[in-house]
Design an enzyme around this catalytic site. Structure first.
Site, short mmCIF file in Angstrom:
data_model
loop_
_atom_site.label_atom_id
_atom_site.label_comp_id
_atom_site.label_asym_id
_atom_site.label_seq_id
_atom_site.Cartn_x
_atom_site.Cartn_y
_atom_site.Cartn_z
N CYS A 90 -2.40 -0.51 7.32
CA CYS A 90 -1.53 0.77 7.39
C CYS A 90 -1.70 1.27 8.69
CB CYS A 90 -2.09 1.90 6.21
SG CYS A 90 -1.78 1.15 4.38
N CYS B 184 -6.13 2.16 5.69
CA CYS B 184 -6.81 0.80 6.22
C CYS B 184 -6.37 0.28 7.39
CB CYS B 184 -6.83 -0.19 4.96
SG CYS B 184 -5.25 -0.63 4.73
N GLU C 286 0.95 3.67 2.01
CA GLU C 286 1.62 4.34 3.42
C GLU C 286 2.62 3.09 3.54
OE1 GLU C 286 -2.94 5.20 3.14
OE2 GLU C 286 -1.61 3.74 2.17
N HIS D 295 0.89 -1.42 0.03
CA HIS D 295 0.03 0.02 0.06
C HIS D 295 0.99 1.27 -0.17
CE1 HIS D 295 -3.78 -2.47 1.81
NE2 HIS D 295 -3.08 -2.97 0.98
#
Length: 145
Positions: free
Chosen positions: A89, A86, A58, A56
């Site tokens: 993260c 999410c 992040e 992701h």
């Protein structure tokens, strides 16, 4: 003290990173790690191009920032993300101990920023609505349906 105009500019940098990732075929999520007046690293979601479901935006930038700064803790840094992080993260945010998170669009399905409240760490979270982030998120939401 945080500067809202600077926050907006750094969110726009995350938007540009997201657009770069989108051009490569990835979902349009972007993130920036900022410390002491400069961008440490920017990046985007690479789930599609890397084949790594954990890549992701992040997690990618937090990992890169830790390596660049030579520390597993990012207490004096701010993470800017185009969308509400999410749960995956949030875990990375908690483990790095980043001091502050600023995001430009909420995610009623996968967003998990509220999970920070249940963790015994001091991380400031700020939702700063930004139209450019909402537009990116709208394209993501269309793909979910």
């Amino acid at each position: 003290m945080p500067d809202v105009n600077q926050d907006k500019q750094l969110l726009l940098a995350a938007v540009e990173a997201a657009r770069e990732g989108q051009r490569e075929g990835n979902p349009p999520y972007g993130a920036v790690v900022f410390k002491a007046g400069q961008i440490v690293v920017d990046g985007y979601n690479t789930v599609v191009t890397s084949g790594d479901r954990l890549a992701h935006a992040e997690t990618n930038v937090l990992d890169s920032a830790c390596r660049r700064l030579g520390s597993s803790k990012l207490v004096d840094c701010t993470l800017y993300c185009t969308s509400e992080p999410c749960i995956l993260c949030i875990g990375a945010i908690a483990w790095t101990g980043i001091g502050r998170v600023v995001y430009g669009a909420t995610d009623p399905v996968e967003g998990a920023i509220h999970e920070l409240q249940g963790i015994d760490i001091n991380i400031e979270a700020l939702y700063l609505p930004l139209e450019e982030c909402a537009e990116l998120f709208a394209t993501i939401s269309q793909h979910r349906q």
